[in-house]
Design a protein around this motif. Structure first.
Motif, PDB file in Angstrom:
ATOM      1  N   ALA A 127       6.698  54.408   9.035  1.00  0.00           N
ATOM      2  CA  ALA A 127       7.624  52.401   8.848  1.00  0.00           C
ATOM      3  C   ALA A 127       8.902  53.727   7.384  1.00  0.00           C
ATOM      4  O   ALA A 127       9.350  53.064   7.915  1.00  0.00           O
ATOM      5  CB  ALA A 127       6.939  51.862   7.959  1.00  0.00           C
ATOM      6  N   LEU A 128       8.413  54.481   6.535  1.00  0.00           N
ATOM      7  CA  LEU A 128       9.137  54.882   5.817  1.00  0.00           C
ATOM      8  C   LEU A 128       9.599  55.815   5.841  1.00  0.00           C
ATOM      9  O   LEU A 128      11.204  56.228   5.379  1.00  0.00           O
ATOM     10  CB  LEU A 128       8.492  55.292   4.566  1.00  0.00           C
ATOM     11  CG  LEU A 128       7.650  53.867   3.651  1.00  0.00           C
ATOM     12  CD1 LEU A 128       7.688  54.692   2.362  1.00  0.00           C
ATOM     13  CD2 LEU A 128       9.041  52.962   2.942  1.00  0.00           C
ATOM     14  N   ASP A 129      10.028  56.721   7.237  1.00  0.00           N
ATOM     15  CA  ASP A 129       9.735  58.252   7.803  1.00  0.00           C
ATOM     16  C   ASP A 129      11.501  57.657   7.578  1.00  0.00           C
ATOM     17  O   ASP A 129      12.307  58.403   7.385  1.00  0.00           O
ATOM     18  CB  ASP A 129       9.430  58.435   9.156  1.00  0.00           C
ATOM     19  CG  ASP A 129      10.270  60.452   9.195  1.00  0.00           C
ATOM     20  OD1 ASP A 129      10.117  60.528   8.280  1.00  0.00           O
ATOM     21  OD2 ASP A 129      10.257  59.627  10.500  1.00  0.00           O
ATOM     22  N   LYS A 130      12.431  56.793   8.896  1.00  0.00           N
ATOM     23  CA  LYS A 130      13.824  57.123   8.993  1.00  0.00           C
ATOM     24  C   LYS A 130      14.463  56.400   8.018  1.00  0.00           C
ATOM     25  O   LYS A 130      15.770  55.949   8.145  1.00  0.00           O
ATOM     26  CB  LYS A 130      14.245  56.525  10.183  1.00  0.00           C
ATOM     27  CG  LYS A 130      13.432  56.223  11.404  1.00  0.00           C
ATOM     28  CD  LYS A 130      13.844  55.724  12.262  1.00  0.00           C
ATOM     29  CE  LYS A 130      13.036  56.016  13.757  1.00  0.00           C
ATOM     30  NZ  LYS A 130      12.181  57.948  13.753  1.00  0.00           N
ATOM     31  N   LEU A 131      13.969  56.417   6.315  1.00  0.00           N
ATOM     32  CA  LEU A 131      14.443  55.269   5.686  1.00  0.00           C
ATOM     33  C   LEU A 131      15.424  56.718   4.055  1.00  0.00           C
ATOM     34  O   LEU A 131      16.495  56.602   4.008  1.00  0.00           O
ATOM     35  CB  LEU A 131      13.796  54.685   4.633  1.00  0.00           C
ATOM     36  CG  LEU A 131      13.171  53.226   4.737  1.00  0.00           C
ATOM     37  CD1 LEU A 131      12.438  52.143   3.888  1.00  0.00           C
ATOM     38  CD2 LEU A 131      14.748  52.530   5.199  1.00  0.00           C
ATOM     39  N   THR A 180       7.051  47.493  12.280  1.00  0.00           N
ATOM     40  CA  THR A 180       7.720  48.267  11.756  1.00  0.00           C
ATOM     41  C   THR A 180       9.243  48.450  11.145  1.00  0.00           C
ATOM     42  O   THR A 180       8.940  49.090  10.150  1.00  0.00           O
ATOM     43  CB  THR A 180       7.024  49.752  12.572  1.00  0.00           C
ATOM     44  OG1 THR A 180       5.648  50.198  12.573  1.00  0.00           O
ATOM     45  CG2 THR A 180       7.791  51.089  11.389  1.00  0.00           C
ATOM     46  N   ARG A 207      10.041  48.965   7.107  1.00  0.00           N
ATOM     47  CA  ARG A 207      10.951  49.831   7.072  1.00  0.00           C
ATOM     48  C   ARG A 207      12.444  49.283   6.975  1.00  0.00           C
ATOM     49  O   ARG A 207      12.330  49.550   5.023  1.00  0.00           O
ATOM     50  CB  ARG A 207      11.426  50.524   7.994  1.00  0.00           C
ATOM     51  CG  ARG A 207      12.741  51.564   8.323  1.00  0.00           C
ATOM     52  CD  ARG A 207      12.520  52.116   8.924  1.00  0.00           C
ATOM     53  NE  ARG A 207      11.099  52.722   9.529  1.00  0.00           N
ATOM     54  CZ  ARG A 207      11.213  52.343  11.017  1.00  0.00           C
ATOM     55  NH1 ARG A 207      12.128  52.210  11.946  1.00  0.00           N
ATOM     56  NH2 ARG A 207      10.624  53.649  11.247  1.00  0.00           N
ATOM     57  N   SER A 208      12.994  48.026   7.137  1.00  0.00           N
ATOM     58  CA  SER A 208      14.370  47.776   5.866  1.00  0.00           C
ATOM     59  C   SER A 208      13.569  46.850   5.368  1.00  0.00           C
ATOM     60  O   SER A 208      14.879  46.692   4.277  1.00  0.00           O
ATOM     61  CB  SER A 208      14.654  46.870   7.278  1.00  0.00           C
ATOM     62  OG  SER A 208      14.095  45.428   7.426  1.00  0.00           O
ATOM     63  N   TRP A 211      20.780  46.104   5.952  1.00  0.00           N
ATOM     64  CA  TRP A 211      18.849  45.947   6.264  1.00  0.00           C
ATOM     65  C   TRP A 211      18.571  44.444   6.729  1.00  0.00           C
ATOM     66  O   TRP A 211      19.773  43.299   5.987  1.00  0.00           O
ATOM     67  CB  TRP A 211      18.428  45.777   4.900  1.00  0.00           C
ATOM     68  CG  TRP A 211      18.377  46.834   3.861  1.00  0.00           C
ATOM     69  CD1 TRP A 211      18.649  47.830   2.853  1.00  0.00           C
ATOM     70  CD2 TRP A 211      18.117  48.794   4.033  1.00  0.00           C
ATOM     71  NE1 TRP A 211      19.044  49.079   2.562  1.00  0.00           N
ATOM     72  CE2 TRP A 211      18.160  49.231   3.686  1.00  0.00           C
ATOM     73  CE3 TRP A 211      17.380  48.614   5.220  1.00  0.00           C
ATOM     74  CZ2 TRP A 211      17.771  50.831   3.460  1.00  0.00           C
ATOM     75  CZ3 TRP A 211      16.667  50.350   5.512  1.00  0.00           C
ATOM     76  CH2 TRP A 211      17.372  50.889   4.682  1.00  0.00           C
TER      77      TRP A 211
END
Length: 136
Positions: free
Chosen positions: A19-23, A109, A113-114, A128
């Motif tokens: 979930a955090l990978d693209k942040l 997800t 994430r957002s 977001w």
């Protein structure tokens, strides 16, 4: 983004990493099921952005004590409680727990994430989306 997860579920760590990978370009999710290790880690690493407590890991009875101990050493990091069901929010509030955010594990997800991105960096960093957000 550096995250500390208090949980005994390895699958939850993997899901949180995804979930955090693209942040952020660099995501670290550390997990421990031992509160004393978490407190030690937070007291020494002031770069932690997010502390996530899995409610089923500690239980509602122990949650206020866990949150109090984490708050004592967390520095600038944000504190999130993960709920099994959205209805658990009522119990967390009734227990007097003051987290920065409480989120259901059933959130999609992209929403997770957002929501976490906005919590850590605010609305200025990206556009977001805040659907299904639960504030404790």
């Amino acid at each position: 983004m550096k995250t500390l997860l208090l949980s005994d579920q390895a699958a939850l760590q993997i899901g949180l990493e995804r979930a955090l990978d693209k942040l952020d370009h660099h995501v670290e999710v550390w997990r421990t099921p031992v509160l004393s290790q978490a407190v030690w880690f937070l007291a020494r690493d002031r770069e932690v952005d997010l502390v996530v407590v899995d409610l089923p890991w500690c239980g509602l009875t122990n949650l206020p004590s866990v949150v109090s101990q984490v708050r004592g050493v967390q520095g600038r990091s944000k504190l999130v409680v993960l709920l099994d069901r959205p209805d658990d929010l009522r119990l967390v509030v009734h227990a007097g727990v003051e987290a920065d955010l409480a989120l259901s594990k059933t959130l999609p997800t992209m929403t997770l994430r957002s929501t976490l991105g906005q919590l850590v960096w605010g609305a200025d960093r990206h556009d977001w989306q805040n659907t299904m957000l639960l504030h404790a």
